[in-house]
Write a protein that holds these residues in place. Structure first.
Motif, PDB file in Angstrom:
ATOM      1  N   PHE A 154     100.168 -12.713  71.770  1.00  0.00           N
ATOM      2  CA  PHE A 154      99.005 -12.457  72.613  1.00  0.00           C
ATOM      3  C   PHE A 154      99.497 -11.814  73.910  1.00  0.00           C
ATOM      4  CE2 PHE A 154      98.283 -16.119  69.984  1.00  0.00           C
ATOM      5  CZ  PHE A 154      96.984 -15.979  69.505  1.00  0.00           C
ATOM      6  N   VAL A 155      98.748 -10.845  74.385  1.00  0.00           N
ATOM      7  CA  VAL A 155      99.039 -10.229  75.681  1.00  0.00           C
ATOM      8  C   VAL A 155      97.894 -10.576  76.621  1.00  0.00           C
ATOM      9  CG1 VAL A 155      99.512  -8.114  76.950  1.00  0.00           C
ATOM     10  CG2 VAL A 155     100.294  -8.337  74.579  1.00  0.00           C
ATOM     11  N   ASN A 156      98.225 -11.278  77.694  1.00  0.00           N
ATOM     12  CA  ASN A 156      97.211 -11.719  78.661  1.00  0.00           C
ATOM     13  C   ASN A 156      96.110 -12.538  77.983  1.00  0.00           C
ATOM     14  OD1 ASN A 156      98.660 -10.352  80.596  1.00  0.00           O
ATOM     15  ND2 ASN A 156      97.367  -8.544  80.536  1.00  0.00           N
ATOM     16  N   GLY A 157      96.497 -13.317  76.981  1.00  0.00           N
ATOM     17  CA  GLY A 157      95.547 -14.182  76.304  1.00  0.00           C
ATOM     18  C   GLY A 157      94.715 -13.506  75.235  1.00  0.00           C
ATOM     19  N   ILE A 158      95.027 -12.259  74.901  1.00  0.00           N
ATOM     20  CA  ILE A 158      94.272 -11.503  73.902  1.00  0.00           C
ATOM     21  C   ILE A 158      95.187 -11.174  72.725  1.00  0.00           C
ATOM     22  CG2 ILE A 158      93.083  -9.315  73.461  1.00  0.00           C
ATOM     23  CD1 ILE A 158      92.203  -9.385  76.411  1.00  0.00           C
ATOM     24  N   PHE A 159      94.732 -11.510  71.520  1.00  0.00           N
ATOM     25  CA  PHE A 159      95.494 -11.217  70.315  1.00  0.00           C
ATOM     26  C   PHE A 159      95.584  -9.707  70.144  1.00  0.00           C
ATOM     27  CE2 PHE A 159      95.580 -10.917  65.517  1.00  0.00           C
ATOM     28  CZ  PHE A 159      96.911 -11.286  65.397  1.00  0.00           C
ATOM     29  N   ALA A 160      96.802  -9.192  70.122  1.00  0.00           N
ATOM     30  CA  ALA A 160      97.003  -7.747  70.152  1.00  0.00           C
ATOM     31  C   ALA A 160      96.493  -7.076  68.880  1.00  0.00           C
ATOM     32  CB  ALA A 160      98.483  -7.432  70.353  1.00  0.00           C
TER      33      ALA A 160
END
Length: 368
Positions: A154-160
């Motif tokens: 996850f990047v910044n809490g978002i699944f890439a």
């Protein structure tokens, strides 16, 4: 090592159930400083700008609100140098394997950051963008009573929505790798464990306005959330009474605050709640209780009083406007959830989602 054919089948199935992001918003943000623009999807006559937060700050000591952890994550600088933050864990964050700030370099990918920490321990496949092994933890196809297990990031809490070679990082971003069991239909596209992200740095270098939606009776609690976010560095916010339209067409990362009995009349939230076996939040509100789920979607615990939750949801991988739910089964549960968010944010760091009851913070989902 698994056979290449089996790995390709697993990856193809995985990509089928976690499609790339196709929902973007081109609407301009609302500034809280001297320069102001308009978010077209939020009528100005029904919204509260963050200027209202300043009134609350006069009454509350912001430092006290965040005294336990002013920085759940580092802010992206170390000794004057730009950095990115990497966390590597197992079982939905329950087992911490590594946490480190690494120096930022232009055109630095997520994989570059990972290799900085484990230079000789990462095994990849399919052109080097898919991690199938790190140290002794390798992708498992399941079978014979054993679950599928894989590495996710996850990047910044978002699944890439792209592979680790293809996501180019920005200074201050937070990357979380986690190795865990998973079910084919249970997709988690957003997590709370990178807080204060995605509210500060957004996704793919684009930071959108943060929107806080609240029930009419919970405006004071919404202002508390806004104050905490502002203290964490969030620059642009709107506070608005919750509507179905604003949930369906989110203009940026969105928080909803309220008691479930007040929120359940909203069609979007009611549908989301009914999809509890596949929406990745691992919670389910019934008529009179809150069910907490294990990673297979089965009920692990149930509470009828005093329980609150903080969870996140994304429609697809890579969605830059995820929905965060800060809610309670009753007034006490809602206050517990807001208190956790405002006063003890460090306690949700590294959590996919969290439930709170009488000061006890429970990690979601439950694992064996």
């Amino acid at each position: 090592m698994k056979k290449r054919g089996l790995s390709l089948l697993i990856l193809t199935t995985f990509l089928f159930f976690f499609p790339a992001c196709n929902k973007q918003s081109s609407e301009p943000p609302v500034s809280t400083g001297e320069k102001e623009t308009v978010v077209q999807s939020i009528p100005s006559e029904t919204s509260e700008e963050v200027a209202g937060v300043e009134d609350l700050e006069k009454e509350k000591d912001v430092e006290k609100l965040n005294k336990e952890s002013e920085e759940p994550f580092p802010k992206g600088k170390k000794e004057g140098k730009e950095t990115v933050f990497l966390r590597i864990s197992q079982d939905y964050g329950a087992v911490m394997l590594a946490e480190k700030e690494v120096p930022f370099k232009p055109k630095m990918s997520v994989m570059d950051g990972l290799n900085h920490i484990f230079p000789d321990e990462v095994e990849t496949a399919y052109g080097g963008s898919y991690v199938q092994g790190m140290g002794s933890l390798r992708s498992q196809s399941g079978g014979l009573g054993k679950p599928r297990q894989d590495w996710f990031f996850f990047v910044n809490g978002i699944f890439a929505d792209v592979g680790a070679l293809d996501y180019l990082l920005e200074p201050g971003e937070k990357v979380w790798w986690d190795y865990h069991p998973w079910q084919m239909l249970q997709g988690t596209n957003a997590v709370i464990g990178c807080y204060p992200e995605p509210f500060v740095h957004g996704y793919r270098g684009k930071t959108k306005v943060t929107v806080i939606l609240y029930c009419a009776a919970e405006k004071e609690l919404a202002l508390q959330l806004a104050t905490a976010l502002k203290n964490m560095g969030v620059q642009e916010m709107k506070l608005v009474e919750v509507t179905n339209e604003l949930l369906q067409e989110r203009a940026g990362p969105t928080l909803v605050v309220g008691k479930w009995q007040d929120l359940r009349g909203n069609a979007y939230l009611a549908d989301l709640n009914q999809a509890f076996k596949k929406n990745g939040t691992f919670i389910h509100f019934t008529e009179n209780s809150l069910e907490l789920l294990d990673y297979t979607g089965k009920k692990a615990r149930e509470f009828s009083m005093g329980a609150g939750v903080i969870t996140a949801f994304g429609e697809t991988a890579g969605e830059d406007s995820p929905l965060w739910l800060v809610a309670g089964v009753d007034d006490e549960g809602l206050r517990n959830a807001v208190s956790l968010f405002v006063e003890r944010p460090a306690q949700i760091s590294g959590f996919l989602g969290a439930a709170v009851l009488s000061g006890e913070v429970m990690r979601l989902p439950f694992t064996p």
